[in-house]
Design a protein around this motif. Sequence first.
Motif, PDB file in Angstrom:
ATOM      1  N   CYS A 134     133.699  19.774  58.177  1.00  0.00           N
ATOM      2  CA  CYS A 134     133.419  18.422  58.804  1.00  0.00           C
ATOM      3  C   CYS A 134     133.255  17.435  58.047  1.00  0.00           C
ATOM      4  O   CYS A 134     133.833  16.226  58.140  1.00  0.00           O
ATOM      5  N   ILE A 135     132.711  17.800  56.893  1.00  0.00           N
ATOM      6  CA  ILE A 135     132.534  16.679  55.731  1.00  0.00           C
ATOM      7  C   ILE A 135     133.988  16.227  55.144  1.00  0.00           C
ATOM      8  O   ILE A 135     134.080  14.967  55.097  1.00  0.00           O
ATOM      9  N   LYS A 136     134.844  17.137  54.863  1.00  0.00           N
ATOM     10  CA  LYS A 136     136.084  16.823  54.528  1.00  0.00           C
ATOM     11  C   LYS A 136     136.878  16.007  55.381  1.00  0.00           C
ATOM     12  O   LYS A 136     137.681  14.821  54.988  1.00  0.00           O
ATOM     13  N   GLN A 137     136.843  16.738  56.691  1.00  0.00           N
ATOM     14  CA  GLN A 137     137.531  16.074  57.544  1.00  0.00           C
ATOM     15  C   GLN A 137     137.053  14.573  58.190  1.00  0.00           C
ATOM     16  O   GLN A 137     137.970  13.439  58.139  1.00  0.00           O
ATOM     17  N   GLY A 138     135.841  14.555  57.975  1.00  0.00           N
ATOM     18  CA  GLY A 138     135.132  13.385  58.589  1.00  0.00           C
ATOM     19  C   GLY A 138     135.419  12.079  57.305  1.00  0.00           C
ATOM     20  O   GLY A 138     135.890  10.964  57.789  1.00  0.00           O
ATOM     21  N   PHE A 139     135.385  12.574  55.918  1.00  0.00           N
ATOM     22  CA  PHE A 139     135.501  11.429  55.040  1.00  0.00           C
ATOM     23  C   PHE A 139     137.206  11.417  54.805  1.00  0.00           C
ATOM     24  O   PHE A 139     137.384  10.311  54.110  1.00  0.00           O
ATOM     25  N   GLY A 140     137.813  12.256  55.068  1.00  0.00           N
ATOM     26  CA  GLY A 140     139.164  12.334  54.968  1.00  0.00           C
ATOM     27  C   GLY A 140     139.801  10.948  55.525  1.00  0.00           C
ATOM     28  O   GLY A 140     140.934  10.427  55.124  1.00  0.00           O
ATOM     29  N   GLN A 141     139.329  10.554  56.864  1.00  0.00           N
ATOM     30  CA  GLN A 141     139.814   9.619  57.595  1.00  0.00           C
ATOM     31  C   GLN A 141     138.682   8.818  57.720  1.00  0.00           C
ATOM     32  O   GLN A 141     138.280   8.452  59.060  1.00  0.00           O
ATOM     33  N   ARG A 142     138.083   7.986  56.695  1.00  0.00           N
ATOM     34  CA  ARG A 142     136.715   7.608  56.830  1.00  0.00           C
ATOM     35  C   ARG A 142     136.651   6.187  57.473  1.00  0.00           C
ATOM     36  O   ARG A 142     135.542   5.787  58.042  1.00  0.00           O
ATOM     37  N   ARG A 143     137.834   5.531  57.645  1.00  0.00           N
ATOM     38  CA  ARG A 143     137.797   4.245  58.532  1.00  0.00           C
ATOM     39  C   ARG A 143     137.935   4.407  59.971  1.00  0.00           C
ATOM     40  O   ARG A 143     137.472   3.852  60.980  1.00  0.00           O
ATOM     41  N   LYS A 144     138.088   5.804  60.345  1.00  0.00           N
ATOM     42  CA  LYS A 144     138.111   6.167  61.815  1.00  0.00           C
ATOM     43  C   LYS A 144     136.741   6.489  62.325  1.00  0.00           C
ATOM     44  O   LYS A 144     135.769   6.976  61.590  1.00  0.00           O
ATOM     45  N   THR A 145     136.474   6.606  63.701  1.00  0.00           N
ATOM     46  CA  THR A 145     135.189   6.826  64.096  1.00  0.00           C
ATOM     47  C   THR A 145     135.384   8.326  64.256  1.00  0.00           C
ATOM     48  O   THR A 145     136.130   8.999  64.147  1.00  0.00           O
ATOM     49  N   LEU A 146     133.978   8.838  64.101  1.00  0.00           N
ATOM     50  CA  LEU A 146     134.055  10.446  64.007  1.00  0.00           C
ATOM     51  C   LEU A 146     134.383  11.118  65.054  1.00  0.00           C
ATOM     52  O   LEU A 146     135.126  12.197  64.983  1.00  0.00           O
ATOM     53  N   HIS A 147     134.517  10.425  66.442  1.00  0.00           N
ATOM     54  CA  HIS A 147     135.189  10.795  67.439  1.00  0.00           C
ATOM     55  C   HIS A 147     136.648  11.162  67.218  1.00  0.00           C
ATOM     56  O   HIS A 147     137.280  12.302  67.442  1.00  0.00           O
ATOM     57  N   ASN A 148     137.329  10.447  66.355  1.00  0.00           N
ATOM     58  CA  ASN A 148     138.648  10.415  66.283  1.00  0.00           C
ATOM     59  C   ASN A 148     138.930  11.266  64.860  1.00  0.00           C
ATOM     60  O   ASN A 148     139.586  12.066  64.665  1.00  0.00           O
ATOM     61  N   SER A 149     137.971  11.208  63.965  1.00  0.00           N
ATOM     62  CA  SER A 149     138.305  11.644  62.374  1.00  0.00           C
ATOM     63  C   SER A 149     138.161  13.246  62.546  1.00  0.00           C
ATOM     64  O   SER A 149     138.724  14.053  61.833  1.00  0.00           O
ATOM     65  N   LEU A 150     136.996  13.514  63.551  1.00  0.00           N
ATOM     66  CA  LEU A 150     136.459  15.167  63.636  1.00  0.00           C
ATOM     67  C   LEU A 150     137.521  15.855  64.629  1.00  0.00           C
ATOM     68  O   LEU A 150     137.546  17.037  64.548  1.00  0.00           O
ATOM     69  N   THR A 151     138.235  15.048  65.250  1.00  0.00           N
ATOM     70  CA  THR A 151     139.229  15.844  66.369  1.00  0.00           C
ATOM     71  C   THR A 151     140.169  16.715  65.387  1.00  0.00           C
ATOM     72  O   THR A 151     140.863  16.401  64.720  1.00  0.00           O
ATOM     73  N   GLY A 152     140.114  18.053  65.997  1.00  0.00           N
ATOM     74  CA  GLY A 152     141.074  18.953  65.385  1.00  0.00           C
ATOM     75  C   GLY A 152     140.124  20.059  64.460  1.00  0.00           C
ATOM     76  O   GLY A 152     140.547  20.964  63.803  1.00  0.00           O
ATOM     77  N   VAL A 153     138.988  19.682  63.939  1.00  0.00           N
ATOM     78  CA  VAL A 153     138.148  20.372  62.934  1.00  0.00           C
ATOM     79  C   VAL A 153     137.971  21.688  63.683  1.00  0.00           C
ATOM     80  O   VAL A 153     137.559  21.812  64.756  1.00  0.00           O
ATOM     81  N   CYS A 154     138.197  22.728  63.081  1.00  0.00           N
ATOM     82  CA  CYS A 154     137.976  24.103  63.443  1.00  0.00           C
ATOM     83  C   CYS A 154     138.703  24.306  64.885  1.00  0.00           C
ATOM     84  O   CYS A 154     138.247  24.957  65.702  1.00  0.00           O
ATOM     85  N   GLY A 155     139.835  23.502  65.270  1.00  0.00           N
ATOM     86  CA  GLY A 155     140.400  23.759  66.175  1.00  0.00           C
ATOM     87  C   GLY A 155     139.970  23.092  67.414  1.00  0.00           C
ATOM     88  O   GLY A 155     140.501  23.357  68.478  1.00  0.00           O
ATOM     89  N   LEU A 156     138.906  21.990  67.452  1.00  0.00           N
ATOM     90  CA  LEU A 156     138.475  21.626  68.559  1.00  0.00           C
ATOM     91  C   LEU A 156     138.987  20.212  69.022  1.00  0.00           C
ATOM     92  O   LEU A 156     139.778  19.529  68.315  1.00  0.00           O
ATOM     93  N   SER A 157     139.187  20.236  70.458  1.00  0.00           N
ATOM     94  CA  SER A 157     140.115  18.930  70.932  1.00  0.00           C
ATOM     95  C   SER A 157     139.086  17.684  70.913  1.00  0.00           C
ATOM     96  O   SER A 157     137.746  17.790  70.465  1.00  0.00           O
ATOM     97  N   LYS A 158     139.736  16.689  71.159  1.00  0.00           N
ATOM     98  CA  LYS A 158     138.876  15.356  71.145  1.00  0.00           C
ATOM     99  C   LYS A 158     137.803  15.462  72.048  1.00  0.00           C
ATOM    100  O   LYS A 158     136.771  14.950  72.017  1.00  0.00           O
ATOM    101  N   GLU A 159     138.071  16.219  73.312  1.00  0.00           N
ATOM    102  CA  GLU A 159     136.861  16.104  74.401  1.00  0.00           C
ATOM    103  C   GLU A 159     135.820  17.025  73.722  1.00  0.00           C
ATOM    104  O   GLU A 159     134.470  16.592  74.136  1.00  0.00           O
ATOM    105  N   GLN A 160     136.140  18.178  73.174  1.00  0.00           N
ATOM    106  CA  GLN A 160     134.861  18.875  72.573  1.00  0.00           C
ATOM    107  C   GLN A 160     134.098  18.429  71.600  1.00  0.00           C
ATOM    108  O   GLN A 160     133.186  18.448  71.365  1.00  0.00           O
ATOM    109  N   ILE A 161     135.026  17.473  70.679  1.00  0.00           N
ATOM    110  CA  ILE A 161     134.255  16.750  69.558  1.00  0.00           C
ATOM    111  C   ILE A 161     133.391  15.704  70.304  1.00  0.00           C
ATOM    112  O   ILE A 161     132.117  15.514  69.797  1.00  0.00           O
ATOM    113  N   GLY A 162     133.863  15.292  71.476  1.00  0.00           N
ATOM    114  CA  GLY A 162     132.925  14.348  72.018  1.00  0.00           C
ATOM    115  C   GLY A 162     131.579  14.856  72.636  1.00  0.00           C
ATOM    116  O   GLY A 162     130.496  14.327  72.323  1.00  0.00           O
ATOM    117  N   GLU A 163     131.701  16.175  73.107  1.00  0.00           N
ATOM    118  CA  GLU A 163     130.505  17.071  73.450  1.00  0.00           C
ATOM    119  C   GLU A 163     129.610  17.311  72.272  1.00  0.00           C
ATOM    120  O   GLU A 163     128.570  17.340  72.368  1.00  0.00           O
TER     121      GLU A 163
END
Length: 291
Positions: free
Chosen positions: A228-257
Amino acid sequence: MKLYSPAAIRDIKDRYDFRLSKSLGQNFITDAGVIEDIVDGADIAPEDLVIEIGPGIGVLTAAAAERAKRVVAVEIDRKLMPILAETLVGFDNIRIINQDIMKTDINGLIEEERAQGSFTGDVKIMGNLPYYITTPIIMKLLESGVRAESITIMMQKEVADRIKASPGGKIYGALSVAVQYYCTVEQIAFVPKEVFVPQPKVDSAVLKLTLRDSSPVELTDKSVFFSCIKQGFGQRRKTLHNSLTGVCGLSKEQIGEVLTEAGIDPGRRAETLDMDEFAAVANRVAEHSGR
Ligand code: SAM
């Protein structure tokens, strides 16, 4: 002639036909106060083992050997071996290993020294790190679960600033969270570039990293936290909703939850999250991804 003086370095270069290697990050200390700051900061007790990374011509090595039971110094440059044999000749408690620290099994080394009974105290790691691999060395020590009390190291000031940064600023990033997860961080000294030979372009700082006895946050799965840290900061200008999408295979909707359940506004960015908040997100990600 003091070993840490520019004149001593010149003398060694001449007699051994030794050339300082820029690519190995060879910027040697020429200031007694800085040497004292590092060995004082390392808090070396008479029964301790000190592991030094990159001894150079041995200025810190000698200072540490005066306080510790045993010093093991790992130096990659073969050309420094005869020089160290000369500069450290009066000591019988120093072992020099001609090896790349990145390929050194440090825990194995510590166990070997302990089994030989060469020390009975704690293990302190110390060094004036070569700039070109500062971060890989620190992460290797921490990720390998190095069995040491503390790591007292000089590095480029900019890297030190990033390591000790708090949430909210541009320099707070994956390195800050990762190091602060494993250690408490304290700056021991600021070191101006003028005290090195040759003089680097940037100033330095000495940090003391004290390894924590236990994790500062409760984690379901440490590897998810780091993803999560790697992915969150990997695209640090994006919102967490966008930057974390895909982490551990989770969809955008799941990251929202995940973010809602963790009580984090999905419009926030990684640089605003403290360690507890990252842990809350990571534990939800672990839950949603079945880890
Ligand atoms: N300790 C000395 C001092 O403070 O004056 C020298 C410090 S100098 C910044 C870094 C030292 O690390 C150099 O001696 C260099 O040859 C050594 N070094 C560079 N890469 C290394 C590696 N991968 N493993 C071990 N030593 C390395």
